[in-house]
Write an enzyme that holds these catalytic residues in place. Structure first.
Site, PDB file in Angstrom:
ATOM      1  N   GLU A  85       0.845  -1.211   0.000  1.00 30.83           N
ATOM      2  CA  GLU A  85       0.000   0.000   0.000  1.00 30.83           C
ATOM      3  C   GLU A  85       0.875   1.255   0.000  1.00 30.83           C
ATOM      4  O   GLU A  85       1.740   1.438   0.873  1.00 30.83           O
ATOM      5  CB  GLU A  85      -0.935  -0.005   1.209  1.00 30.83           C
ATOM      6  CG  GLU A  85      -2.000   1.075   1.099  1.00 30.83           C
ATOM      7  CD  GLU A  85      -3.058   0.971   2.202  1.00 30.83           C
ATOM      8  OE1 GLU A  85      -3.393  -0.155   2.611  1.00 30.83           O
ATOM      9  OE2 GLU A  85      -3.531   2.027   2.639  1.00 30.83           O
ATOM     10  N   LYS A 277      -7.983  -1.332  10.860  1.00 30.23           N
ATOM     11  CA  LYS A 277      -7.326  -1.739   9.603  1.00 30.23           C
ATOM     12  C   LYS A 277      -6.085  -0.880   9.369  1.00 30.23           C
ATOM     13  O   LYS A 277      -5.020  -1.369   8.967  1.00 30.23           O
ATOM     14  CB  LYS A 277      -8.314  -1.617   8.437  1.00 30.23           C
ATOM     15  CG  LYS A 277      -7.792  -2.146   7.105  1.00 30.23           C
ATOM     16  CD  LYS A 277      -6.986  -1.146   6.313  1.00 30.23           C
ATOM     17  CE  LYS A 277      -6.477  -1.724   5.007  1.00 30.23           C
ATOM     18  NZ  LYS A 277      -5.516  -0.849   4.324  1.00 30.23           N
ATOM     19  N   ASP A 293       3.951 -14.765  11.542  1.00 27.45           N
ATOM     20  CA  ASP A 293       2.703 -15.241  10.944  1.00 27.45           C
ATOM     21  C   ASP A 293       1.634 -14.148  11.071  1.00 27.45           C
ATOM     22  O   ASP A 293       0.993 -14.015  12.118  1.00 27.45           O
ATOM     23  CB  ASP A 293       2.298 -16.524  11.682  1.00 27.45           C
ATOM     24  CG  ASP A 293       1.005 -17.131  11.172  1.00 27.45           C
ATOM     25  OD1 ASP A 293       0.260 -16.440  10.451  1.00 27.45           O
ATOM     26  OD2 ASP A 293       0.733 -18.293  11.519  1.00 27.45           O
ATOM     27  N   HIS A 390      -2.635  10.261  -0.004  1.00 28.54           N
ATOM     28  CA  HIS A 390      -2.840   8.942  -0.586  1.00 28.54           C
ATOM     29  C   HIS A 390      -2.661   8.978  -2.104  1.00 28.54           C
ATOM     30  O   HIS A 390      -1.961   8.165  -2.676  1.00 28.54           O
ATOM     31  CB  HIS A 390      -4.281   8.535  -0.281  1.00 28.54           C
ATOM     32  CG  HIS A 390      -4.406   7.140   0.193  1.00 28.54           C
ATOM     33  ND1 HIS A 390      -4.193   6.792   1.502  1.00 28.54           N
ATOM     34  CD2 HIS A 390      -4.717   5.996  -0.456  1.00 28.54           C
ATOM     35  CE1 HIS A 390      -4.376   5.501   1.638  1.00 28.54           C
ATOM     36  NE2 HIS A 390      -4.692   5.004   0.462  1.00 28.54           N
TER      37      HIS A 390
HETATM   38  C1  MEV Z   1      -6.108   2.917   4.751  1.00 33.70           C
HETATM   39  O1  MEV Z   1      -5.329   1.794   4.408  1.00 33.70           O
HETATM   40  C2  MEV Z   1      -6.207   3.045   6.243  1.00 33.70           C
HETATM   41  C3  MEV Z   1      -7.118   4.158   6.743  1.00 33.70           C
HETATM   42  O2  MEV Z   1      -8.423   4.019   6.180  1.00 33.70           O
HETATM   43  C4  MEV Z   1      -7.178   4.001   8.241  1.00 33.70           C
HETATM   44  C5  MEV Z   1      -8.191   4.890   8.929  1.00 33.70           C
HETATM   45  O3  MEV Z   1      -9.215   5.248   8.320  1.00 33.70           O
HETATM   46  O4  MEV Z   1      -7.962   5.180  10.123  1.00 33.70           O
HETATM   47  C6  MEV Z   1      -6.597   5.502   6.353  1.00 33.70           C
END
Ligand code: MEV
Length: 436
Positions: A85, A277, A293, A390
């Site tokens: 990513e 995430k 792992d 991003h």
């Molecule tokens: C993207 O990989 C992760 C985010 O969505 C985490 C978040 O929203 O806190 C930017």
């Protein structure tokens, strides 16, 4: 549609590649070429990778990046991250730099207990089973002495065995619930080998125990990836006025909004999953780079995120007496010896980059990486939004998809320093440059 194949695993690697290329691809030669391109020319290295799993046909690459300037417990680290990513390593580096000048990260391992269970069925009287368990317990330890010898010498081993009655949830269901200390090893093989021996001892001796009526039927013996007592905490803190990196937002507004964002993730599962995430972006990348792992880590951490009955944030924040505090507490069963750590040349290199950490030190580094990632995400989300950063990182992916030359990349990157990146805007800029 391809036909089923018998004996695929017995074919040579070239024969396997031939078969899948012919069976599934319009242009088999191209498929072969791609698989071939990712093979390593060093035969010994390739063989090592071939033998990690069954039916290897090629290697699957991920970028390995590094995030420098992580000050953790007053020691500086450059953290290796294996991840595809685009913005993750940049975000980690930014957060590391921010906190380096504000005292750095503090991390502590709270506990290191791992768990394994022998799941079995028994349809007799519980008090007799309890009596049998109490009698056989020393032998359970004795029969694993040979397996646990080395681990015990280093201060680890089997630390407890309990009989657990689960019949209120499932008829006839009981467990041997076993606690382990596996020191610097993740310990999966060690734990599973011990458990299978416990199961044998437990089952075989029951037959000779004449007061035990009812049969013991072993269902399975396996470690648990839920390790709520293999826990690490990492945190950052500073006076509110030091949250002064962004000229457009006052430190107080920054802290207030940041806290609100964390509170939302604490009570709203839809947000908590995305919030966590982002944390896993930081965690998985280091777990993968250090040969651990990541599926086990993911499963254990998400279960921990539900420990109070509803999926919730893994991080928390507070402001007290003018001090902003932000922390994470997560279970992490990691190893720095055994498994891939002694085998994979890049894993060995990453562990050396981290100065050969113990499992406890690696737990701290990984927790910090998750916290840093969450700090960077929340900082962007609550100020500029994440798309700006991003999409800037994603720009290179779009340019590569369209085979941009180095000069085109340079010119377009310069153009988007002052323009908003979107997929269509990049294509348009590329077309303009190419006079299309
Ligand atoms: C993207 O990989 C992760 C985010 O969505 C985490 C978040 O929203 O806190 C930017």
């Amino acid at each position: 549609m391809s036909k089923p194949i018998v004996g695929f695993s017995k074919l040579s690697k070239t024969e396997k590649i031939d078969w899948i290329s012919k069976s599934y691809f319009k242009t088999p030669e191209h498929a072969k070429l791609v698989l071939e391109q990712y093979q390593n020319s060093d035969k010994k290295l390739q063989q090592l990778h071939d033998e990690f799993i069954e039916n290897t046909v090629s290697n699957y690459y991920l970028p390995l990046g590094v995030a420098p300037n992580f000050l953790i417990n007053n020691k500086l680290y450059t953290i290796p991250m294996a991840i595809e990513e685009s913005s993750v390593v940049a975000a980690a580096s930014k957060a590391a730099k921010f906190w380096q000048s504000r005292g750095g990260f503090k991390a502590e391992v709270i506990s290191t207990t791992k768990i394994g269970q022998v799941h079995f069925m028994y349809d007799g009287d519980f008090s007799q089973l309890q009596h049998y368990f109490n009698t056989i317990k020393p032998q359970l330890f004795n029969d694993t002495n040979a397996i646990t010898q080395n681990m015990r010498k280093r201060g680890g081993g089997v630390t407890n065995i309990e009989l657990v009655n689960k019949t209120n949830k499932l008829d006839n269901y009981y467990q041997l619930h076993v606690s382990f200390e596996t020191l610097d090893a993740m310990g999966a093989n060690f734990i599973n080998t011990c458990l299978e021996q416990f199961a044998k001892t437990f089952k075989n001796n029951a037959a000779n125990f004449n007061t035990l009526n009812g049969n013991i039927k072993i269902v399975m013996s396996i470690l648990s990836n839920y390790v709520p007592n293999c826990l690490v905490k990492a945190q950052v803190s500073c006076p509110i006025e030091q949250l002064n990196d962004d000229k457009n937002v006052s430190p107080q507004v920054f802290a207030d909004t940041f806290l609100q964002a964390v509170k939302i993730a604490e009570i709203e599962p839809y947000r908590a999953v995305t919030h966590n995430k982002g944390i896993m972006n930081g965690i998985d990348a280091v777990v993968l780079a250090t040969g651990n792992d990541f599926r086990a880590i993911e499963a254990g951490i998400h279960a921990y995120a539900c420990k109070n009955g509803s999926y919730s944030s893994l991080t928390h924040a507070s402001v007290e007496n003018g001090i902003f505090k932000f922390w994470i507490e997560i279970p992490l069963a990691l190893g720095t010896v055994g498994g891939l750590t002694n085998l994979h040349p890049l894993v060995k290199l990453c562990l050396e980059l981290l100065d050969h950490p113990s499992a406890k030190e690696l737990m701290q580094i990984v927790a910090v990486s998750g916290l840093a990632q969450n700090f960077a995400a929340l900082r962007s989300l609550t100020t500029t939004g994440i798309q700006e950063g991003h999409m800037k990182m994603h720009l290179m992916n779009i340019l590569n998809q369209h085979d941009a030359t180095p000069t085109e990349k340079e010119q377009i990157t310069a153009h988007f320093k002052t323009n908003t990146v979107s997929h269509s805007a990049v294509i348009e800029a590329l077309h303009n440059l190419r006079g299309l």
